[in-house]
Design a protein around this motif. Structure first.
Motif, PDB file in Angstrom:
ATOM      1  N   LEU A  94       1.617 -12.590   9.689  1.00  0.00           N
ATOM      2  CA  LEU A  94       2.802 -13.435   9.748  1.00  0.00           C
ATOM      3  C   LEU A  94       4.033 -12.620  10.135  1.00  0.00           C
ATOM      4  O   LEU A  94       4.172 -11.461   9.733  1.00  0.00           O
ATOM      5  N   ARG A  95       4.929 -13.250  10.894  1.00  0.00           N
ATOM      6  CA  ARG A  95       6.196 -12.595  11.238  1.00  0.00           C
ATOM      7  C   ARG A  95       7.146 -12.661  10.055  1.00  0.00           C
ATOM      8  O   ARG A  95       7.272 -13.697   9.397  1.00  0.00           O
ATOM      9  N   ARG A  96       7.819 -11.562   9.789  1.00  0.00           N
ATOM     10  CA  ARG A  96       8.921 -11.498   8.818  1.00  0.00           C
ATOM     11  C   ARG A  96       8.547 -11.984   7.414  1.00  0.00           C
ATOM     12  O   ARG A  96       9.397 -12.504   6.689  1.00  0.00           O
ATOM     13  N   VAL A  97       7.294 -11.849   7.026  1.00  0.00           N
ATOM     14  CA  VAL A  97       6.892 -12.211   5.665  1.00  0.00           C
ATOM     15  C   VAL A  97       6.549 -10.935   4.923  1.00  0.00           C
ATOM     16  O   VAL A  97       5.659 -10.179   5.325  1.00  0.00           O
ATOM     17  N   ARG A  98       7.263 -10.682   3.830  1.00  0.00           N
ATOM     18  CA  ARG A  98       7.053  -9.482   3.019  1.00  0.00           C
ATOM     19  C   ARG A  98       7.139  -9.872   1.545  1.00  0.00           C
ATOM     20  O   ARG A  98       7.675 -10.919   1.194  1.00  0.00           O
ATOM     21  N   GLY A  99       6.645  -9.017   0.678  1.00  0.00           N
ATOM     22  CA  GLY A  99       6.803  -9.200  -0.767  1.00  0.00           C
ATOM     23  C   GLY A  99       6.388 -10.575  -1.263  1.00  0.00           C
ATOM     24  O   GLY A  99       5.281 -11.034  -1.023  1.00  0.00           O
ATOM     25  N   ARG A 100       7.321 -11.247  -1.951  1.00  0.00           N
ATOM     26  CA  ARG A 100       7.027 -12.563  -2.531  1.00  0.00           C
ATOM     27  C   ARG A 100       6.776 -13.630  -1.479  1.00  0.00           C
ATOM     28  O   ARG A 100       6.254 -14.706  -1.788  1.00  0.00           O
ATOM     29  N   GLY A 101       7.147 -13.336  -0.245  1.00  0.00           N
ATOM     30  CA  GLY A 101       6.890 -14.286   0.834  1.00  0.00           C
ATOM     31  C   GLY A 101       5.409 -14.578   0.983  1.00  0.00           C
ATOM     32  O   GLY A 101       5.023 -15.685   1.370  1.00  0.00           O
ATOM     33  N   HIS A 102       4.564 -13.595   0.658  1.00  0.00           N
ATOM     34  CA  HIS A 102       3.124 -13.821   0.744  1.00  0.00           C
ATOM     35  C   HIS A 102       2.662 -14.844  -0.281  1.00  0.00           C
ATOM     36  O   HIS A 102       1.810 -15.694   0.011  1.00  0.00           O
ATOM     37  N   LEU A 103       3.229 -14.787  -1.479  1.00  0.00           N
ATOM     38  CA  LEU A 103       2.877 -15.771  -2.505  1.00  0.00           C
ATOM     39  C   LEU A 103       3.314 -17.171  -2.067  1.00  0.00           C
ATOM     40  O   LEU A 103       2.557 -18.146  -2.201  1.00  0.00           O
ATOM     41  N   LEU A 104       4.505 -17.273  -1.507  1.00  0.00           N
ATOM     42  CA  LEU A 104       4.992 -18.564  -1.017  1.00  0.00           C
ATOM     43  C   LEU A 104       4.093 -19.094   0.088  1.00  0.00           C
ATOM     44  O   LEU A 104       3.797 -20.297   0.143  1.00  0.00           O
ATOM     45  N   PHE A 105       3.645 -18.205   0.977  1.00  0.00           N
ATOM     46  CA  PHE A 105       2.754 -18.641   2.052  1.00  0.00           C
ATOM     47  C   PHE A 105       1.447 -19.182   1.494  1.00  0.00           C
ATOM     48  O   PHE A 105       0.941 -20.199   1.961  1.00  0.00           O
ATOM     49  N   ARG A 106       0.887 -18.520   0.485  1.00  0.00           N
ATOM     50  CA  ARG A 106      -0.379 -19.001  -0.082  1.00  0.00           C
ATOM     51  C   ARG A 106      -0.204 -20.390  -0.703  1.00  0.00           C
ATOM     52  O   ARG A 106      -1.093 -21.232  -0.588  1.00  0.00           O
ATOM     53  N   ALA A 116      -6.282 -13.597   1.131  1.00  0.00           N
ATOM     54  CA  ALA A 116      -4.909 -13.108   1.018  1.00  0.00           C
ATOM     55  C   ALA A 116      -4.707 -11.930   1.967  1.00  0.00           C
ATOM     56  O   ALA A 116      -5.666 -11.333   2.467  1.00  0.00           O
ATOM     57  N   ALA A 117      -3.464 -11.588   2.202  1.00  0.00           N
ATOM     58  CA  ALA A 117      -3.141 -10.490   3.123  1.00  0.00           C
ATOM     59  C   ALA A 117      -3.807  -9.196   2.677  1.00  0.00           C
ATOM     60  O   ALA A 117      -3.851  -8.875   1.491  1.00  0.00           O
ATOM     61  N   ASP A 118      -4.334  -8.466   3.657  1.00  0.00           N
ATOM     62  CA  ASP A 118      -4.978  -7.184   3.365  1.00  0.00           C
ATOM     63  C   ASP A 118      -3.940  -6.070   3.286  1.00  0.00           C
ATOM     64  O   ASP A 118      -2.727  -6.320   3.290  1.00  0.00           O
ATOM     65  N   GLU A 119      -4.404  -4.853   3.228  1.00  0.00           N
ATOM     66  CA  GLU A 119      -3.518  -3.693   3.075  1.00  0.00           C
ATOM     67  C   GLU A 119      -2.606  -3.486   4.277  1.00  0.00           C
ATOM     68  O   GLU A 119      -1.634  -2.746   4.213  1.00  0.00           O
ATOM     69  N   ARG A 120      -2.903  -4.140   5.389  1.00  0.00           N
ATOM     70  CA  ARG A 120      -2.069  -4.050   6.595  1.00  0.00           C
ATOM     71  C   ARG A 120      -1.276  -5.333   6.841  1.00  0.00           C
ATOM     72  O   ARG A 120      -0.721  -5.525   7.917  1.00  0.00           O
ATOM     73  N   GLY A 121      -1.261  -6.219   5.845  1.00  0.00           N
ATOM     74  CA  GLY A 121      -0.504  -7.455   5.959  1.00  0.00           C
ATOM     75  C   GLY A 121      -1.177  -8.535   6.778  1.00  0.00           C
ATOM     76  O   GLY A 121      -0.542  -9.532   7.135  1.00  0.00           O
ATOM     77  N   ARG A 122      -2.473  -8.391   7.074  1.00  0.00           N
ATOM     78  CA  ARG A 122      -3.189  -9.374   7.897  1.00  0.00           C
ATOM     79  C   ARG A 122      -3.923 -10.381   7.018  1.00  0.00           C
ATOM     80  O   ARG A 122      -4.584 -10.008   6.055  1.00  0.00           O
ATOM     81  N   TYR A 123      -3.819 -11.637   7.390  1.00  0.00           N
ATOM     82  CA  TYR A 123      -4.593 -12.702   6.754  1.00  0.00           C
ATOM     83  C   TYR A 123      -5.863 -12.935   7.553  1.00  0.00           C
ATOM     84  O   TYR A 123      -5.874 -12.777   8.779  1.00  0.00           O
ATOM     85  N   ARG A 124      -6.914 -13.332   6.838  1.00  0.00           N
ATOM     86  CA  ARG A 124      -8.152 -13.711   7.507  1.00  0.00           C
ATOM     87  C   ARG A 124      -8.621 -15.057   6.956  1.00  0.00           C
ATOM     88  O   ARG A 124      -8.458 -15.351   5.780  1.00  0.00           O
ATOM     89  N   GLY A 125      -9.241 -15.818   7.828  1.00  0.00           N
ATOM     90  CA  GLY A 125     -10.032 -16.971   7.433  1.00  0.00           C
ATOM     91  C   GLY A 125     -11.469 -16.646   7.784  1.00  0.00           C
ATOM     92  O   GLY A 125     -11.747 -16.226   8.911  1.00  0.00           O
ATOM     93  N   VAL A 126     -12.371 -16.786   6.831  1.00  0.00           N
ATOM     94  CA  VAL A 126     -13.791 -16.525   7.068  1.00  0.00           C
ATOM     95  C   VAL A 126     -14.495 -17.876   6.953  1.00  0.00           C
ATOM     96  O   VAL A 126     -14.579 -18.444   5.866  1.00  0.00           O
ATOM     97  N   TYR A 127     -14.976 -18.365   8.084  1.00  0.00           N
ATOM     98  CA  TYR A 127     -15.488 -19.721   8.187  1.00  0.00           C
ATOM     99  C   TYR A 127     -16.993 -19.742   8.415  1.00  0.00           C
ATOM    100  O   TYR A 127     -17.569 -18.801   8.978  1.00  0.00           O
TER     101      TYR A 127
END
Length: 198
Positions: free
Chosen positions: A86-98, A121-132
């Motif tokens: 995600l662009r410009r999402v850090r810290g608590r922004g990840h919780l809001l996104f979830r 949830a975001a990994d150690e590099r800030g990447r989200y994954r969907g595993v379908y």
């Protein structure tokens, strides 16, 4: 249907997104079908995988925070893994996104072939994954290339990627990542390739 092990993955960044008009028409159809599916109760959110941590070949991990399932067993199952940052999402922004991501459900459950999704949830590099798990590799590819247009609105463009592995069930892969032998490049730590769970 052939039971031969597929030789390679499909799609990914080399394929790129579908043309915008094609992708947005597909998303619009999906939203209509999703509304019908949600209204008729065929979409479920089991809790059995929530909290499970998936490890990937690039050394990163992601924790499952939600699962979405439709009660239709696949005829031609395949694994689909989608990634974005995600662009410009850090810290608590990840919780809001979830929390907000519940609202994204109509953007995928109505696509033809959808079976289930693990939301990571975001990994150690800030990447989200969907595993379908998807029913049909071509349908999975079409979905991912349509979704690309949606993700591009909120994600770093170079972070969007996906892989489709035909004829493998998602839970089969998570139970025994060895079934992916021959799909991943042993010299390149692949972001999409599960190697274990905890």
């Amino acid at each position: 249907m052939s039971t031969d092990k597929p030789k390679s993955t499909l799609g990914g960044s080399r394929a790129g997104p579908l043309p915008a008009a094609t992708a947005w028409r597909a998303v619009a159809r999906c939203v209509v079908d999703s509304a019908r599916m949600l209204a008729t109760g065929v979409v479920h959110w089991p809790r059995g995988n929530v909290g499970r941590r998936l490890r990937f070949a690039d050394g990163t991990t992601g924790e499952v925070y939600r699962e979405t399932v439709v009660a239709v067993p696949p005829v031609e199952p395949c694994l689909l893994v989608v990634c974005f940052r995600l662009r410009r999402v850090r810290g608590r922004g990840h919780l809001l996104f979830r929390w907000e991501s519940w609202l994204n459900t109509p953007l995928f459950v109505g696509f033809p072939g959808f079976v289930s999704k693990l939301w990571l949830a975001a990994d150690e590099r800030g990447r989200y994954r969907g595993v379908y798990e998807w029913d049909g590799a071509d349908l999975a590819d079409h979905y991912a290339r349509s979704l690309w247009r949606v993700l591009a609105l909120v994600s770093e463009p170079e972070s969007i990627d996906f892989r489709v592995v035909p004829r493998l069930r998602r839970d089969e892969v998570l139970a025994d990542p060895g079934v992916l032998e021959g799909h991943a490049d042993p010299l390149v730590p692949d972001w999409w390739c599960p190697v274990g769970t905890s």
